[in-house]
Design a protein around this motif. Structure first.
Motif, PDB file in Angstrom:
ATOM      1  N   LEU A 136     -15.364 -26.250  -2.487  1.00 21.25           N
ATOM      2  CA  LEU A 136     -15.516 -25.314  -3.587  1.00 21.25           C
ATOM      3  C   LEU A 136     -16.933 -25.363  -4.142  1.00 21.25           C
ATOM      4  O   LEU A 136     -17.537 -26.429  -4.261  1.00 21.25           O
ATOM      5  CB  LEU A 136     -14.525 -25.645  -4.709  1.00 21.25           C
ATOM      6  CG  LEU A 136     -13.057 -25.538  -4.346  1.00 21.25           C
ATOM      7  CD1 LEU A 136     -12.202 -26.001  -5.520  1.00 21.25           C
ATOM      8  CD2 LEU A 136     -12.695 -24.134  -3.937  1.00 21.25           C
ATOM      9  N   SER A 137     -17.429 -24.199  -4.494  1.00 17.92           N
ATOM     10  CA  SER A 137     -18.753 -24.116  -5.112  1.00 17.92           C
ATOM     11  C   SER A 137     -18.581 -24.024  -6.628  1.00 17.92           C
ATOM     12  O   SER A 137     -17.472 -23.800  -7.131  1.00 17.92           O
ATOM     13  CB  SER A 137     -19.487 -22.873  -4.602  1.00 17.92           C
ATOM     14  OG  SER A 137     -18.850 -21.705  -5.085  1.00 17.92           O
ATOM     15  N   ALA A 138     -19.670 -24.163  -7.336  1.00 22.14           N
ATOM     16  CA  ALA A 138     -19.634 -23.998  -8.788  1.00 22.14           C
ATOM     17  C   ALA A 138     -19.184 -22.580  -9.135  1.00 22.14           C
ATOM     18  O   ALA A 138     -18.441 -22.374 -10.101  1.00 22.14           O
ATOM     19  CB  ALA A 138     -21.010 -24.291  -9.374  1.00 22.14           C
ATOM     20  N   GLU A 139     -19.593 -21.618  -8.333  1.00 24.65           N
ATOM     21  CA  GLU A 139     -19.195 -20.213  -8.552  1.00 24.65           C
ATOM     22  C   GLU A 139     -17.680 -20.054  -8.433  1.00 24.65           C
ATOM     23  O   GLU A 139     -17.061 -19.346  -9.224  1.00 24.65           O
ATOM     24  CB  GLU A 139     -19.904 -19.311  -7.546  1.00 24.65           C
ATOM     25  CG  GLU A 139     -19.615 -17.842  -7.708  1.00 24.65           C
ATOM     26  CD  GLU A 139     -20.255 -17.241  -8.948  1.00 24.65           C
ATOM     27  OE1 GLU A 139     -19.746 -16.202  -9.418  1.00 24.65           O
ATOM     28  OE2 GLU A 139     -21.247 -17.797  -9.454  1.00 24.65           O
ATOM     29  N   ASP A 140     -17.075 -20.717  -7.451  1.00 23.85           N
ATOM     30  CA  ASP A 140     -15.621 -20.670  -7.284  1.00 23.85           C
ATOM     31  C   ASP A 140     -14.910 -21.181  -8.536  1.00 23.85           C
ATOM     32  O   ASP A 140     -13.935 -20.594  -9.000  1.00 23.85           O
ATOM     33  CB  ASP A 140     -15.162 -21.517  -6.092  1.00 23.85           C
ATOM     34  CG  ASP A 140     -15.606 -20.960  -4.755  1.00 23.85           C
ATOM     35  OD1 ASP A 140     -15.678 -19.723  -4.621  1.00 23.85           O
ATOM     36  OD2 ASP A 140     -15.887 -21.772  -3.856  1.00 23.85           O
ATOM     37  N   ILE A 141     -15.393 -22.271  -9.044  1.00 23.13           N
ATOM     38  CA  ILE A 141     -14.750 -22.929 -10.179  1.00 23.13           C
ATOM     39  C   ILE A 141     -14.940 -22.137 -11.470  1.00 23.13           C
ATOM     40  O   ILE A 141     -14.076 -22.141 -12.346  1.00 23.13           O
ATOM     41  CB  ILE A 141     -15.286 -24.367 -10.319  1.00 23.13           C
ATOM     42  CG1 ILE A 141     -14.877 -25.175  -9.088  1.00 23.13           C
ATOM     43  CG2 ILE A 141     -14.784 -25.037 -11.589  1.00 23.13           C
ATOM     44  CD1 ILE A 141     -15.552 -26.505  -8.955  1.00 23.13           C
ATOM     45  N   MET A 142     -16.046 -21.434 -11.588  1.00 24.10           N
ATOM     46  CA  MET A 142     -16.341 -20.699 -12.823  1.00 24.10           C
ATOM     47  C   MET A 142     -15.835 -19.264 -12.824  1.00 24.10           C
ATOM     48  O   MET A 142     -15.912 -18.596 -13.849  1.00 24.10           O
ATOM     49  CB  MET A 142     -17.853 -20.681 -13.073  1.00 24.10           C
ATOM     50  CG  MET A 142     -18.429 -22.037 -13.372  1.00 24.10           C
ATOM     51  SD  MET A 142     -20.161 -21.985 -13.874  1.00 24.10           S
ATOM     52  CE  MET A 142     -20.938 -21.261 -12.451  1.00 24.10           C
ATOM     53  N   SER A 143     -15.316 -18.776 -11.702  1.00 23.74           N
ATOM     54  CA  SER A 143     -14.972 -17.363 -11.598  1.00 23.74           C
ATOM     55  C   SER A 143     -13.472 -17.130 -11.495  1.00 23.74           C
ATOM     56  O   SER A 143     -12.789 -17.764 -10.706  1.00 23.74           O
ATOM     57  CB  SER A 143     -15.626 -16.756 -10.357  1.00 23.74           C
ATOM     58  OG  SER A 143     -17.025 -16.881 -10.435  1.00 23.74           O
ATOM     59  N   LEU A 144     -13.020 -16.189 -12.304  1.00 25.80           N
ATOM     60  CA  LEU A 144     -11.654 -15.697 -12.169  1.00 25.80           C
ATOM     61  C   LEU A 144     -11.692 -14.494 -11.242  1.00 25.80           C
ATOM     62  O   LEU A 144     -12.647 -13.712 -11.275  1.00 25.80           O
ATOM     63  CB  LEU A 144     -11.096 -15.255 -13.519  1.00 25.80           C
ATOM     64  CG  LEU A 144     -10.823 -16.337 -14.553  1.00 25.80           C
ATOM     65  CD1 LEU A 144     -10.429 -15.709 -15.879  1.00 25.80           C
ATOM     66  CD2 LEU A 144      -9.751 -17.284 -14.075  1.00 25.80           C
ATOM     67  N   GLU A 145     -10.675 -14.354 -10.426  1.00 23.27           N
ATOM     68  CA  GLU A 145     -10.569 -13.173  -9.575  1.00 23.27           C
ATOM     69  C   GLU A 145      -9.587 -12.194 -10.222  1.00 23.27           C
ATOM     70  O   GLU A 145      -8.804 -12.567 -11.090  1.00 23.27           O
ATOM     71  CB  GLU A 145     -10.093 -13.565  -8.179  1.00 23.27           C
ATOM     72  CG  GLU A 145     -11.135 -14.319  -7.405  1.00 23.27           C
ATOM     73  CD  GLU A 145     -10.741 -14.556  -5.959  1.00 23.27           C
ATOM     74  OE1 GLU A 145      -9.614 -14.208  -5.563  1.00 23.27           O
ATOM     75  OE2 GLU A 145     -11.583 -15.104  -5.233  1.00 23.27           O
ATOM     76  N   ALA A 146      -9.630 -10.973  -9.765  1.00 24.58           N
ATOM     77  CA  ALA A 146      -8.736  -9.943 -10.298  1.00 24.58           C
ATOM     78  C   ALA A 146      -7.283 -10.383 -10.208  1.00 24.58           C
ATOM     79  O   ALA A 146      -6.502 -10.158 -11.139  1.00 24.58           O
ATOM     80  CB  ALA A 146      -8.955  -8.626  -9.567  1.00 24.58           C
TER      81      ALA A 146
END
Length: 70
Positions: free
Chosen positions: A42-52
């Motif tokens: 997992l990247s930091a972006e994965d952890i910080m982002s909610l998906e639709a």
């Protein structure tokens, strides 16, 4: 934003708890989604982002669809 608009139309909007609880459930759906895909780093972006899908799984959208069909 669409979530908040639909939530404002509900009878319990004046209370802050429903919004806070909804955000907690979105984060829980995000966590479940990330844990289900353990084959990748997992990247930091994965952890910080909610998906639709994390947001649209809310019953607020299902309730709105039923009300529109009435």
């Amino acid at each position: 934003m669409r979530y908040i608009t639909l939530r404002k139309a509900s009878r319990c909007f004046p209370m802050r708890a429903p919004i806070r609880n909804a955000l907690d459930r979105m984060r829980l759906r995000q966590a479940n989604r990330l844990v289900a895909d353990l084959d990748r780093v997992l990247s930091a972006e994965d952890i910080m982002s909610l998906e639709a899908s994390d947001v649209l799984a809310s019953r607020v959208f299902a309730t709105a669809a039923v009300e529109i069909m009435r």
